[in-house]
Write an enzyme that holds these catalytic residues in place. Structure first.
Site, short mmCIF file in Angstrom:
data_model
loop_
_atom_site.label_atom_id
_atom_site.label_comp_id
_atom_site.label_asym_id
_atom_site.label_seq_id
_atom_site.Cartn_x
_atom_site.Cartn_y
_atom_site.Cartn_z
N CYS A 155 0.97 -1.20 0.01
CA CYS A 155 -0.01 -0.03 -0.03
C CYS A 155 0.84 1.30 -0.04
O CYS A 155 0.40 2.27 0.61
CB CYS A 155 -1.04 0.03 1.26
N ALA A 156 2.02 1.29 -0.48
CA ALA A 156 2.93 2.40 -0.56
C ALA A 156 3.83 2.51 -1.81
O ALA A 156 4.89 2.43 -1.88
CB ALA A 156 3.92 2.32 0.93
#
Ligand SMILES: Cc1ncc(COP(=O)(O)O)c(C=O)c1O
Length: 384
Positions: free
Chosen positions: A338-339
């Site tokens: 998620c980054a």
């Protein structure tokens, strides 16, 4: 039994007593706080206020009422960013942020908020000088993570905080990866707002998190409705923390979180930090010695937590994760975590990495099993 090495996503196992507390709440207490004048509602009120007190103690807040309880760090981050920033404001962030920070900021950008993203170096480190250089007349907030969930890089939050205070700019910190794992001192550091998960380093159940809001910071609620207080009003009460906590709270979760935070306080954050860093150091050392393995994140061990990201040469990280799970019973996180921006920063976009995140309950014997499994896969791949 799975050997779980994904504590940066959510901790497992939880602290002793957490599961029992969740069950006990549902079995024995039941009521919601502020929603009745009977004894179990008062008991619920005491539990929630105890949880706030313990969190305030853990992060060095002056008052328990500065702690707004939320379902996770993401809601807390949205509350802070969307509650404070308005069209015409300028916000500064870093290139190591989780999508829980980047996506609300990208949304706010479409609504007239000006966004500056400071590029971090290849080990994920932020330079406080670059933050100061980016400050403008309309800068309303600097929003940075305390620890990267991709590399475990510990950002220089105290330095950034003192520089921001000197410039009269507010600081928001995403402590999802540091609360319960590294010392946090919001009042000493002069942090305006800080968000964290309750289900990671605080060893509580999923569905818990919080936002610390310093006195004098006015933020708009994300959600309006019943707070159990000022029921005569048709408009949302402004008082903290209830004004930002509309709706029936996750009481079984809060009761479990209280147990988790008590455990962290009793154990000592320094002891947890020391163990997780030592486990991370052993894992990193074992990986560095394997042929065909690239390890990412800070070389200087003072700049990193126990999180260890790596890749095997010419092997997709998803494949490594699949074999670790299906053949060796080892659970790790793979991909972009998620980054995506953080992976662009360290050069691992778009495939990402295999991320190992140890926790308080791991032993050195667990590390040996993990390293043997990765060693087998690396040796096998090098023969193909
Ligand atoms: C740095 C960081 N920020 C925010 C979040 C979001 O936390 P939550 O899952 O509690 O919403 C995470 C979760 O992985 C994270 O690592």
């Amino acid at each position: 039994m799975t050997l779980y090495f994904d504590n940066a996503a959510t901790s497992f196992p939880k602290a002793p007593g957490v599961a029992e507390a969740v069950y006990e709440y549902l079995k024995e207490v039941g009521a919601s706080p502020g929603r009745g004048a009977y004894q179990s509602a008062h008991a619920a009120g005491r539990i929630i206020s105890d949880a706030r007190k313990l969190i305030a103690q853990l992060i060095g807040a002056q008052e328990p009422d500065q702690i707004v309880l939320t379902p996770n760090a993401t809601v807390a981050i949205n509350l802070a960013l969307k509650g404070l920033l308005k069209a015409g404001d300028h916000v500064i962030t870093s290139s190591m942020e989780h999508n829980s920070v980047i996506r609300p900021l990208r949304r706010l950008e479409t609504e007239g908020v000006e966004l500056t993203i400071i590029p971090c170096d290849g080990q994920g480190m932020l330079d406080p000088d670059e933050v100061v250089k980016a400050i403008k007349k309309n800068t309303a907030l600097v929003a940075i993570t305390h620890v990267s969930n991709v590399t475990g890089t510990i950002m220089p939050v105290p330095e950034v905080a003192s520089r921001c205070a000197a410039e009269g700019v507010r600081l928001f910190v995403d402590a999802a990866q540091s609360a319960g794992i590294l010392p946090v001192h919001v009042a000493d550091w002069k942090v305006s707002m800080l968000a964290a998960s309750g289900h990671k380093g605080l060893l509580g159940p999923q569905g818990t998190g919080f936002l610390y809001v310093d006195h004098g910071i006015k933020i708009r609620p994300l959600v309006e409705g019943g707070t159990g207080t000022f029921s005569e009003l048709e408009i949302q009460p402004g008082e903290l923390p209830q004004g930002l906590e509309s709706g029936t709270p996750n009481m079984p979760g809060v009761y479990g979180l209280k147990e988790g935070v008590s455990f962290v306080l009793d154990t000592g954050v320094e002891a947890i930090e020391h163990r997780e860093r030592e486990l991370g150091r052993l894992i990193r050392q074992g990986l560095v010695e394997m042929p065909g393995v690239s390890v990412y994140g800070p070389v200087n061990e003072l700049h990193r937590t126990g999180v260890v990201p790596f890749n095997l040469k010419d092997v997709n990280p998803a494949e490594v994760g699949y074999v670790l799970d299906s053949v060796y019973g080892v659970a790790v996180r793979t991909g972009l975590q998620c980054a995506p921006l953080a992976h662009r920063t360290i050069g691992t976009f778009p495939a990402g990495t295999v991320r190992i995140s140890p926790g308080w309950f791991h032993t050195q014997a667990d590390v040996v099993v993990l390293l043997n499994a990765i060693g087998d896969i690396a040796a096998l791949r090098s023969r193909i």
